[in-house]
Design an enzyme around this catalytic site. Sequence first.
Site, PDB file in Angstrom:
ATOM      1  N   HIS A  88      10.808  -1.717 -26.185  1.00  0.00           N
ATOM      2  CA  HIS A  88      12.354  -1.661 -26.446  1.00  0.00           C
ATOM      3  C   HIS A  88      12.494  -0.323 -27.242  1.00  0.00           C
ATOM      4  CE1 HIS A  88      12.315  -6.145 -25.151  1.00  0.00           C
ATOM      5  NE2 HIS A  88      13.120  -5.481 -24.518  1.00  0.00           N
ATOM      6  N   GLN A 110      13.212  -3.098 -10.882  1.00  0.00           N
ATOM      7  CA  GLN A 110      14.522  -3.145 -11.760  1.00  0.00           C
ATOM      8  C   GLN A 110      14.832  -1.749 -11.865  1.00  0.00           C
ATOM      9  OE1 GLN A 110      15.683  -5.726 -15.135  1.00  0.00           O
ATOM     10  NE2 GLN A 110      15.293  -3.920 -16.336  1.00  0.00           N
ATOM     11  N   GLY A 133      17.024  -8.708 -25.918  1.00  0.00           N
ATOM     12  CA  GLY A 133      16.718  -8.879 -27.185  1.00  0.00           C
ATOM     13  C   GLY A 133      15.127  -9.209 -27.374  1.00  0.00           C
ATOM     14  N   LYS A 135       8.013  -0.515 -16.890  1.00  0.00           N
ATOM     15  CA  LYS A 135       7.207  -1.817 -16.504  1.00  0.00           C
ATOM     16  C   LYS A 135       8.043  -2.643 -15.595  1.00  0.00           C
ATOM     17  CE  LYS A 135       5.935  -6.102 -18.618  1.00  0.00           C
ATOM     18  NZ  LYS A 135       7.434  -6.859 -18.187  1.00  0.00           N
TER      19      LYS A 135
HETATM   20  O1  PAF Z   1      15.043  -5.843 -18.404  1.00  0.00           O
HETATM   21  C1  PAF Z   1      15.938  -6.246 -19.038  1.00  0.00           C
HETATM   22  O2  PAF Z   1      15.901  -6.950 -20.402  1.00  0.00           O
HETATM   23  C2  PAF Z   1      17.270  -6.875 -18.635  1.00  0.00           C
HETATM   24  O3  PAF Z   1      16.827  -7.332 -16.962  1.00  0.00           O
HETATM   25  C3  PAF Z   1      18.320  -6.219 -18.565  1.00  0.00           C
HETATM   26  C4  PAF Z   1      18.230  -4.753 -17.977  1.00  0.00           C
HETATM   27  C5  PAF Z   1      18.721  -5.891 -20.039  1.00  0.00           C
HETATM   28  C6  PAF Z   1      19.562  -6.728 -17.658  1.00  0.00           C
HETATM   29  O4  PAF Z   1      19.836  -7.915 -18.403  1.00  0.00           O
END
Ligand code: PAF
Length: 283
Positions: free
Chosen positions: A37, A155, A31, A151
């Site tokens: 996003h 991850q 969020g 970014k």
């Molecule tokens: O990048 C994010 O916002 C979070 O790490 C994700 C991938 C939604 C997992 O909670």
Amino acid sequence: MQTVSQIQSLRSRVKAWKQAGLSVAFVPTMGNLHQGHFSLVEKAKTVADKVVVSIFVNPMQFGPKEDLDKYPRTLEQDQQGLEALDIDILFTPTPDIIYPKGLDEQSYIEVLGVSEGHCGGSRPGHFRGVATVVAKLFNLVQPDYACFGEKDFQQLQVIRTMVEDLSMPIEIIAVPTKREPSGLAMSSRNGYLSDEQKETAKVLFQVLNDTAQSLINGDTDIAALTNTAKSQLTAAGLVPDYYNIVAQKTLKPAVDTDKQLIILAAAFLGTVRLIDNLQINLD
Ligand code: PAF
């Protein structure tokens, strides 16, 4: 756009799409949505028939001293932004829906190798939390595609590795970092910064570019480049957390034969931890 928070409602809608032969792209988020996003959502719309976005502030990926409680929650504003992009489902589960047994009893996923070091070193347990929630969300949404921003490059590599190691039938799509005109990478945490702090924060990307230019010019003294970069950050008022020049695929220290490099960096500005990175192709 339909907003659903219950697993059953999500599953029945996705099942109907699958039965109709429609493909699904998924954008997981926490969020407080910004242009970064929205660029993931735009990409998702180009690859699949249906788009699901989730908003879930995942407690499992926050350390005990991190900002879980004060993490910005702006659901109404986020819903408006997503409505305008005409997505199909916004999934907004609560923690007890995702973790009904609580965090201590929850099985988890540990992605080896790429989770180590960098943010994984500074935030123990963070990538376990990310991998676990993303795997759960993948099982709930059953997407054909999932979009992640570059970014959070570590991850992205953790998710790619999880999908490969566990044979998940999902194509991971990487989307380039969205930046402010100043170069500052867009992030929900930028909301914590004053205008003055944003001026300091933009130095992180400038320093990344300086190091990249030196590498492109043939400078191979990684230790010296790293020290120079950290000094530049400190001089600007940032407190470097890490600054690592590594191979893109493994995220291990770069050696002479590596041509696809990435500089991964994190620095504190007051209590706000900024991260950014820059990919370099020496071929
Ligand atoms: O990048 C994010 O916002 C979070 O790490 C994700 C991938 C939604 C997992 O909670």
